[in-house]
Design a protein around this motif. Structure first.
Motif, mmCIF file in Angstrom:
data_model
loop_
_atom_site.group_PDB
_atom_site.id
_atom_site.type_symbol
_atom_site.label_atom_id
_atom_site.label_comp_id
_atom_site.label_asym_id
_atom_site.label_seq_id
_atom_site.Cartn_x
_atom_site.Cartn_y
_atom_site.Cartn_z
ATOM 1 N N GLU A 275 66.431 -33.505 -19.406
ATOM 2 C CA GLU A 275 66.033 -32.465 -18.465
ATOM 3 C C GLU A 275 67.044 -32.460 -17.321
ATOM 4 O OE1 GLU A 275 61.904 -32.475 -17.172
ATOM 5 O OE2 GLU A 275 61.430 -33.762 -18.888
ATOM 6 N N ILE A 276 67.345 -31.284 -16.811
ATOM 7 C CA ILE A 276 68.309 -31.250 -15.712
ATOM 8 C C ILE A 276 67.737 -31.854 -14.442
ATOM 9 C CG2 ILE A 276 69.699 -29.360 -16.620
ATOM 10 C CD1 ILE A 276 68.265 -27.526 -14.598
ATOM 11 N N GLN B 83 63.895 -25.986 -26.061
ATOM 12 C CA GLN B 83 62.556 -25.956 -25.493
ATOM 13 C C GLN B 83 61.750 -27.066 -26.134
ATOM 14 O OE1 GLN B 83 62.562 -23.641 -23.002
ATOM 15 N NE2 GLN B 83 60.619 -24.555 -22.442
ATOM 16 N N ARG C 266 76.071 -23.026 -19.778
ATOM 17 C CA ARG C 266 75.145 -22.330 -20.688
ATOM 18 C C ARG C 266 75.694 -20.952 -21.057
ATOM 19 N NH1 ARG C 266 71.904 -22.224 -23.741
ATOM 20 N NH2 ARG C 266 70.330 -20.849 -22.902
ATOM 21 N N VAL D 240 75.660 -26.142 -14.624
ATOM 22 C CA VAL D 240 74.807 -26.028 -15.809
ATOM 23 C C VAL D 240 74.697 -24.566 -16.234
ATOM 24 C CG1 VAL D 240 72.438 -26.293 -16.656
ATOM 25 C CG2 VAL D 240 73.521 -28.154 -15.379
ATOM 26 N N GLU D 241 74.461 -23.666 -15.293
ATOM 27 C CA GLU D 241 74.358 -22.241 -15.626
ATOM 28 C C GLU D 241 75.648 -21.718 -16.245
ATOM 29 O OE1 GLU D 241 73.221 -20.600 -11.844
ATOM 30 O OE2 GLU D 241 71.110 -20.535 -12.411
ATOM 31 N N ALA E 175 62.372 -27.621 -20.616
ATOM 32 C CA ALA E 175 63.686 -27.279 -21.160
ATOM 33 C C ALA E 175 64.556 -28.524 -21.061
ATOM 34 C CB ALA E 175 64.315 -26.142 -20.372
ATOM 35 N N PHE F 35 68.480 -30.253 -22.226
ATOM 36 C CA PHE F 35 69.853 -29.810 -22.464
ATOM 37 C C PHE F 35 70.648 -30.877 -23.186
ATOM 38 C CE2 PHE F 35 68.135 -27.386 -19.043
ATOM 39 C CZ PHE F 35 68.657 -26.122 -19.229
ATOM 40 N N GLU G 297 73.653 -26.716 -24.836
ATOM 41 C CA GLU G 297 72.524 -26.056 -25.478
ATOM 42 C C GLU G 297 71.236 -26.395 -24.754
ATOM 43 O OE1 GLU G 297 72.541 -27.459 -29.503
ATOM 44 O OE2 GLU G 297 74.117 -26.067 -30.074
ATOM 45 N N LYS G 298 70.392 -25.410 -24.667
ATOM 46 C CA LYS G 298 69.053 -25.587 -24.103
ATOM 47 C C LYS G 298 68.067 -25.603 -25.258
ATOM 48 C CE LYS G 298 65.647 -22.891 -21.717
ATOM 49 N NZ LYS G 298 65.411 -21.646 -21.001
ATOM 50 N N ALA H 129 68.827 -35.343 -25.687
ATOM 51 C CA ALA H 129 68.840 -34.218 -24.747
ATOM 52 C C ALA H 129 68.039 -34.622 -23.509
ATOM 53 C CB ALA H 129 68.231 -32.983 -25.404
#
Length: 116
Positions: free
Chosen positions: A62-63, A94, A85, A81-82, A99, A101, A91-92, A60
């Motif tokens: 980071e954007i 934490q 999602r 990306v939004e 965050a 992805f 998937e995001k 995963a």
């Protein structure tokens, strides 16, 4: 729906043996391919680029680590990306205060075998 499709494939192809299914060398998508194809065809070009980029990441990301090879402006990238999602296609996760992805394995497999 995805779980029902996968469980039917496990029952039908692997006689219900989950360990055999999990040890199979490639992810068996079966009827999921059709559903993924429908979803992927509805994506914008920028969304397809982001999906392909994420599917090829080992972990995963980071954007903020957007690959320079993506020919998207920062605004286009964030909009894609939004949107992905909202559609639950990425998937995001934490990780501490960050965050990161990722793409679900079934979706990544579809992209790698059918799109790239």
């Amino acid at each position: 729906m995805w779980l029902n499709i996968v469980s039917a494939a496990i029952k039908d192809l692997f006689s219900g043996q989950i360990s055999d299914f999990l040890s199979y060398g490639s992810l068996v998508l079966g009827d999921l391919e059709y559903l993924l194809h429908q979803h992927f065809q509805r994506l914008s070009e920028s969304e397809k680029q982001v999906m392909s980029w994420l599917a090829n990441q080992i972990k995963a990301v980071e954007i903020s680590k957007k690959a320079a090879l993506l020919e998207l402006s920062p605004s286009e990238f964030l909009k894609a990306v939004e949107s992905l999602r909202r559609r639950s296609l990425i998937e995001k996760v934490q990780k501490g205060d960050r965050a990161i992805f990722t793409v679900q394995p079934a979706i990544a497999e579809y992209i790698k075998t059918h799109i790239l």
